[in-house]
Design a protein around this motif. Structure first.
Motif, short mmCIF file in Angstrom:
data_model
loop_
_atom_site.label_atom_id
_atom_site.label_comp_id
_atom_site.label_asym_id
_atom_site.label_seq_id
_atom_site.Cartn_x
_atom_site.Cartn_y
_atom_site.Cartn_z
N VAL A 31 0.92 -1.15 -0.13
CA VAL A 31 -0.14 0.10 0.09
C VAL A 31 0.61 1.43 -0.29
CG1 VAL A 31 -1.56 1.48 0.77
CG2 VAL A 31 -1.64 -1.32 1.43
N SER A 32 0.86 1.87 -1.66
CA SER A 32 1.49 2.86 -0.84
C SER A 32 0.77 4.65 -0.35
CB SER A 32 2.25 3.63 -2.88
OG SER A 32 1.11 3.18 -3.37
N GLY A 33 -0.30 4.33 -0.28
CA GLY A 33 -1.11 5.36 -0.65
C GLY A 33 -1.50 6.12 -1.61
N GLY A 34 -1.50 5.58 -2.81
CA GLY A 34 -2.12 6.41 -4.30
C GLY A 34 -3.54 5.26 -4.19
N LYS A 35 -3.96 6.15 -5.51
CA LYS A 35 -5.71 5.62 -5.59
C LYS A 35 -5.62 3.96 -6.31
CE LYS A 35 -5.10 6.50 -10.85
NZ LYS A 35 -3.77 6.74 -10.24
N ASP A 36 -4.30 3.43 -6.49
CA ASP A 36 -3.65 1.73 -7.51
C ASP A 36 -4.44 1.03 -5.95
OD1 ASP A 36 -4.28 3.23 -10.04
OD2 ASP A 36 -1.80 3.37 -9.39
N VAL A 63 7.64 3.04 4.27
CA VAL A 63 7.72 4.92 4.95
C VAL A 63 9.48 4.50 4.54
CG1 VAL A 63 7.97 6.52 6.12
CG2 VAL A 63 6.26 4.79 6.69
N MET A 64 9.30 5.53 3.27
CA MET A 64 11.50 5.18 2.84
C MET A 64 11.64 6.88 4.14
SD MET A 64 12.33 3.24 1.05
CE MET A 64 13.42 3.84 1.04
N ASP A 65 12.79 6.57 5.22
CA ASP A 65 13.02 7.78 6.04
C ASP A 65 13.60 8.60 4.82
OD1 ASP A 65 11.35 6.49 7.88
OD2 ASP A 65 13.02 5.02 8.66
N ASN A 66 14.72 8.69 3.77
CA ASN A 66 15.25 9.35 3.50
C ASN A 66 14.67 10.37 2.42
OD1 ASN A 66 16.25 7.21 2.20
ND2 ASN A 66 18.00 7.87 1.10
N ILE A 67 13.32 9.63 2.37
CA ILE A 67 12.31 10.88 1.07
C ILE A 67 11.82 11.22 1.14
CG2 ILE A 67 10.94 10.65 -1.02
CD1 ILE A 67 13.99 9.86 -1.42
N PRO A 68 11.77 12.30 0.32
CA PRO A 68 9.76 13.92 2.06
C PRO A 68 8.79 13.76 0.90
CG PRO A 68 12.05 14.55 -0.47
CD PRO A 68 12.12 13.10 0.21
N TYR A 69 8.58 12.33 1.53
CA TYR A 69 7.07 11.57 0.98
C TYR A 69 6.38 12.04 1.71
CZ TYR A 69 7.71 7.26 0.15
OH TYR A 69 7.50 5.92 0.24
N ASP A 70 4.65 11.80 1.49
CA ASP A 70 4.22 10.86 3.16
C ASP A 70 2.77 10.67 3.16
OD1 ASP A 70 4.11 10.65 6.00
OD2 ASP A 70 3.35 12.85 6.28
N THR A 193 1.57 14.20 1.07
CA THR A 193 3.08 14.64 0.34
C THR A 193 3.70 14.61 -0.84
OG1 THR A 193 3.82 16.12 2.39
CG2 THR A 193 4.98 15.97 0.48
N PRO A 194 3.40 14.04 -2.21
CA PRO A 194 3.88 12.77 -3.31
C PRO A 194 5.35 13.34 -3.65
CG PRO A 194 2.14 15.10 -3.79
CD PRO A 194 2.63 15.65 -2.92
N CYS A 195 5.79 12.33 -3.84
CA CYS A 195 7.42 12.13 -3.63
C CYS A 195 7.86 13.53 -4.90
CB CYS A 195 7.72 10.92 -4.44
SG CYS A 195 9.54 10.88 -5.21
N PRO A 196 8.57 14.19 -4.77
CA PRO A 196 9.26 15.51 -5.07
C PRO A 196 9.85 15.15 -6.53
CG PRO A 196 10.57 15.13 -3.83
CD PRO A 196 9.63 13.86 -3.18
N TYR A 197 9.90 13.01 -6.68
CA TYR A 197 10.51 13.23 -7.90
C TYR A 197 9.99 12.56 -9.39
CZ TYR A 197 14.19 14.04 -4.71
OH TYR A 197 15.36 14.68 -3.42
#
Length: 237
Positions: A31-36, A63-70, A193-197
């Motif tokens: 589960v990423s948190g996205g619609k799919d 949770v990827m602790d070093n990537i700023p998405y939430d 907060t979507p992945c900035p990349y």
């Protein structure tokens, strides 16, 4: 027929055509948190209430602790619980300095998958379900054709080499637009907060190419899907 009914029909067709669900399966849903992934939870959560095949479904959010998405973890917990699925929160990270030849997106994806698969293996799951829809399959093939000279792609069901697990993708016959419509109707919440990349990748460019092909030929999706499945069958021979 509503979009929700169409998706349900295609989900059951995929499960039957590609033998994705079997009696006694213990399935861990990514589960990423996205619609799919939310739609996959909704479908598999409902499926586990059916007597045949008898399956158990749980979910994991990495949770990827070093990537700023939430993602809103409280919402994810409530959503999974409302669909009869227990959610586990896992943590991972990666050090870019260990392999500067790999992109940040590759390292993030590789480490998320590793964390997910190790958790599944250590907790007696035999299948991991991923929320890739039909657009993802086709885009992956087009990317491999363009950048690797290969027509390979994902497959609906794939046994893993290094883990006692199979990966299944029950949304494989469903178009992204169908999921987007259901997500809007049912009020799925988006990531905080979507992945900035995520908008700066070659995949996004290839998705645009795919949509251009569909604009040129409305049947392009089905022709490309046949290529995906044909190449998957030849790879197993």
């Amino acid at each position: 027929m509503t979009a929700e009914e169409k998706i349900t029909r295609l989900f059951h067709k995929a499960c039957a055509d590609y033998c994705l669900l079997e009696d006694g399966d213990r399935i861990l849903v990514a589960v990423s948190g996205g619609k799919d992934s939310l739609e996959l939870i909704r479908l598999l959560g409902r499926q586990q209430r059916i007597l045949k095949p008898r399956i158990e479904v749980e979910a994991a959010h990495v949770v990827m602790d070093n990537i700023p998405y939430d993602a809103d973890r409280t919402y994810l917990m409530d959503f999974c619980e409302g669909n009869g699925v227990r959610l586990h929160i896992l943590h991972s990270f990666f050090d870019e300095s260990t392999d500067r030849r790999k992109t940040r997106c590759f390292l993030c994806s590789w480490n998320r998958r590793k964390t997910l698969f190790e958790y599944a293996r250590d907790n007696a799951f035999n299948k991991v379900a991923l929320g890739h829809h039909q657009d993802d399959f086709i885009t992956t093939m087009l990317m491999n054709m363009t950048f690797e000279g290969s027509t390979s792609s994902m497959q609906p069901k794939m046994p893993m080499r290094h883990y006692p697990l199979s990966v299944i993708r029950p949304l494989c016959l469903i178009a992204e637009e169908q999921i987007r419509e259901v997500a809007g109707t049912l009020g799925f919440e988006k990531q905080k907060t979507p992945c900035p990349y995520e908008t700066k990748t070659r995949r996004k460019d290839i998705e645009d190419v795919f949509h251009q092909l569909e604009a040129m030929n409305p049947e392009a999706r089905y022709s490309l899907w046949r290529c995906v499945m044909k190449n998957g069958q030849s790879a197993r021979v």
